[in-house]
Enzyme design. Structure first.
Site, PDB file in Angstrom:
ATOM      1  N   ASP A 185      44.030  41.565  29.046  1.00  0.00           N
ATOM      2  CA  ASP A 185      41.767  41.592  28.288  1.00  0.00           C
ATOM      3  C   ASP A 185      41.626  43.264  27.463  1.00  0.00           C
ATOM      4  O   ASP A 185      42.925  44.369  27.891  1.00  0.00           O
ATOM      5  CB  ASP A 185      41.038  41.471  29.418  1.00  0.00           C
ATOM      6  CG  ASP A 185      39.511  41.334  29.223  1.00  0.00           C
ATOM      7  OD1 ASP A 185      39.333  40.462  29.085  1.00  0.00           O
ATOM      8  OD2 ASP A 185      38.951  42.236  28.662  1.00  0.00           O
ATOM      9  N   ARG A 218      23.113  49.056  28.448  1.00  0.00           N
ATOM     10  CA  ARG A 218      24.502  49.676  28.872  1.00  0.00           C
ATOM     11  C   ARG A 218      24.732  50.829  28.555  1.00  0.00           C
ATOM     12  O   ARG A 218      25.764  51.703  30.080  1.00  0.00           O
ATOM     13  CB  ARG A 218      24.974  48.029  27.897  1.00  0.00           C
ATOM     14  CG  ARG A 218      25.165  46.378  28.968  1.00  0.00           C
ATOM     15  CD  ARG A 218      25.998  46.457  28.335  1.00  0.00           C
ATOM     16  NE  ARG A 218      26.248  44.586  27.851  1.00  0.00           N
ATOM     17  CZ  ARG A 218      26.906  43.699  27.891  1.00  0.00           C
ATOM     18  NH1 ARG A 218      27.921  44.430  26.984  1.00  0.00           N
ATOM     19  NH2 ARG A 218      26.851  42.518  28.414  1.00  0.00           N
TER      20      ARG A 218
HETATM   21  C1  LIG Z   1      32.979  36.282  27.823  1.00  0.00           C
HETATM   22  S1  LIG Z   1      34.837  36.715  28.706  1.00  0.00           S
HETATM   23  C2  LIG Z   1      35.689  35.094  28.271  1.00  0.00           C
HETATM   24  C3  LIG Z   1      35.957  34.974  29.292  1.00  0.00           C
HETATM   25  C4  LIG Z   1      37.302  33.778  29.105  1.00  0.00           C
HETATM   26  N1  LIG Z   1      38.008  33.684  28.851  1.00  0.00           N
HETATM   27  C5  LIG Z   1      36.320  32.532  30.026  1.00  0.00           C
HETATM   28  O1  LIG Z   1      36.409  32.121  28.900  1.00  0.00           O
HETATM   29  O2  LIG Z   1      35.511  32.741  30.591  1.00  0.00           O
HETATM   30  C6  LIG Z   1      35.064  37.883  26.903  1.00  0.00           C
HETATM   31  C7  LIG Z   1      35.996  38.246  27.212  1.00  0.00           C
HETATM   32  O3  LIG Z   1      36.661  38.677  26.196  1.00  0.00           O
HETATM   33  C8  LIG Z   1      37.199  40.306  26.190  1.00  0.00           C
HETATM   34  N2  LIG Z   1      37.604  41.107  25.076  1.00  0.00           N
HETATM   35  C9  LIG Z   1      36.315  41.727  23.646  1.00  0.00           C
HETATM   36  N3  LIG Z   1      36.803  42.050  22.548  1.00  0.00           N
HETATM   37  C10 LIG Z   1      38.424  41.916  22.813  1.00  0.00           C
HETATM   38  C11 LIG Z   1      39.490  41.867  22.505  1.00  0.00           C
HETATM   39  N4  LIG Z   1      39.742  43.060  21.013  1.00  0.00           N
HETATM   40  N5  LIG Z   1      40.597  42.031  22.823  1.00  0.00           N
HETATM   41  C12 LIG Z   1      40.915  41.790  23.895  1.00  0.00           C
HETATM   42  N6  LIG Z   1      39.924  40.951  24.572  1.00  0.00           N
HETATM   43  C13 LIG Z   1      38.689  41.327  24.095  1.00  0.00           C
HETATM   44  C14 LIG Z   1      36.450  41.017  26.633  1.00  0.00           C
HETATM   45  O4  LIG Z   1      36.206  42.500  27.927  1.00  0.00           O
HETATM   46  C15 LIG Z   1      35.840  40.306  27.826  1.00  0.00           C
HETATM   47  O5  LIG Z   1      36.346  39.916  28.925  1.00  0.00           O
END
Ligand SMILES: C[S@@+](CC[C@H](N)C(=O)[O-])C[C@H]1O[C@@H](n2cnc3c(N)ncnc32)[C@H](O)[C@@H]1O
Length: 283
Positions: free
Chosen positions: A156, A50
C-alpha cells in the site's frame, strides 16, 4: 483562532483555516501526481477536514503555510499522502472472491504449478491488512503442503495503514460480520478483547510500502493479483497504464480480482472476464 471564511461559497460556515480555490487546486495537482488519486470538487469538504487535522497538528494557521512544506519535508509529505487516501476495507469484503479462490483459482493453480510448487499472490492496495489476511486464510484453508513455497505480498502507499496491517490486531467491530468459522480458526481473541492474526497466516504475508504508480521492485510473476477498490480513485489513463503493468507482472492465465464498482471495459484487453469482477490474464 483564525475565523477566515473558506472558498466553499457564500453560505459556508466560518472555517478554522483558510483554504482558497488555488490551495485546493494545488492539493488536487499534488495528489494526482504523487498518488494517481483524482480529487473532484465534491471532495473539497473531505480534503478540508482531513488536512485541517494535519495543519492543527503542525500548529500552522493556513493551507498556504501547510502546502509550502509539502514536497520539501518528506515526513509531512508522507502524512499528506496518508491523509488523502481512503482506506475503507474489511475481512472478506466481496466474499465471492474468496469463495472463487477456494473453489476455482487455487485448485487450478495447484495443478498448474505442481511442477514448481510455487505460488505468488499480490494484494496491491492492502490497506489495514484485512484483505491480505483474508487471502492468507484461504491459502491456508486450501492446504498447500510443506513442499509448496507460497508467498503473499501485501503493499500500500499509505505507511500508517501498513503499520496497522503489520500489527495484525483488530477491534471487535473490525471482525463483526466475519464468518466465525474463519475468525475462530485464524484469529485469536486476547484478554483485552482484541483479535490478532495467528502466526500461520502472518507467516505467509510480507507487507511493503509501494506506490503502484512508481517503479516496482518485484522480479517474479504473480499467479493471483487482488487490485480492489483502488482504481476507482484513478482516471482512465492511469488505470490503463496500471493494468498493463499488472498484466506484465502476472503469469500466463493468472487470476485478477478487482473491486465491485471497477471495470476493465475500455481499460485493457489483456484479461477476460470470468464472472463478477474476476478476470484471467489472456495476453
Ligand atoms: C479503499 S482501500 C481498498 C482496500 C482493499 N483493497 C479493499 O478492497 O478492501 C484503497 C487503498 O488504496 C491505497 N492507495 C491509493 N493510492 C495508491 C497508490 N498510488 N499506490 C498504492 N496504494 C494506493 C490507499 O492507501 C488505500 O489503502
Amino acid at each position: 483562532m483564525n475565523q477566515a471564511v473558506s472558498a466553499f461559497g457564500a453560505e459556508a460556515s466560518p472555517r478554522e483555516f483558510l483554504m482558497t480555490q488555488a490551495d485546493f487546486d494545488r492539493i488536487v495537482r499534488i495528489a494526482h501526481e504523487t498518488t494517481g488519486i483524482v480529487l473532484s470538487d465534491h471532495k473539497k469538504e473531505m480534503v478540508y477536514s482531513r488536512l485541517a487535522r494535519r495543519i492543527r497538528r503542525c500548529r500552522m494557521s493556513s493551507f498556504a503555510e501547510y502546502l509550502a512544506v509539502i514536497g520539501k519535508d518528506p515526513d509531512e509529505t508522507n502524512e499528506f499522502v496518508n491523509a488523502l487516501t481512503t482506506n475503507l476495507t474489511s475481512f472478506f469484503r466481496e466474499n465471492h472472491h474468496f469463495e472463487h479462490m477456494l473453489a476455482t483459482s487455487l485448485p487450478e493453480l495447484a495443478k498448474r504449478n505442481a511442477g514448481t510448487r510455487k505460488l505468488r499472490v499480490w494484494s496491491c492496495a492492502a490497506s489495514t491488512g484485512e484483505e491480505p489476511y483474508s487471502i492468507a486464510m484461504m491459502l491456508k484453508e486450501f492446504g498447500f503442503d510443506r513442499s509448496w513455497d507460497v508467498k503473499l505480498l501485501a503493499t500500500d502507499l499509505d505507511s500508517a495503514v501498513l503499520d496497522t496491517a503489520r500489527k495484525g490486531i483488530y477491534n471487535e467491530d473490525r471482525v463483526r460480520g466475519m464468518d466465525p468459522k474463519w475468525r475462530d480458526k485464524y484469529l485469536t481473541r486476547g484478554a483485552d478483547g482484541q483479535w490478532s492474526a495467528n502466526a500461520d497466516i502472518r507467516s505467509l504475508v510480507s507487507f511493503k510500502r509501494l506506490n503502484v504508480l512508481e517503479k516496482w521492485p518485484m522480479k517474479g510473476q504473480f499467479d493471483i493479483v487482488f487490485c480492489r477498490n483502488i482504481v476507482i480513485y484513478f482516471d482512465k489513463d492511469t488505470q490503463r497504464v496500471l493494468f498493463d503493468r499488472i498484466a506484465n507482472q502476472m503469469a500466463k492465465d493468472a487470476w485478477l480480482y478487482i473491486g465491485h464498482s471497477e471495470t476493465l471495459h475500455r481499460v485493457t484487453e489483456r484479461f477476460e472476464g470470468h464472472g463478477q469482477t474476476v478476470y484471467r490474464k489472456i495476453k
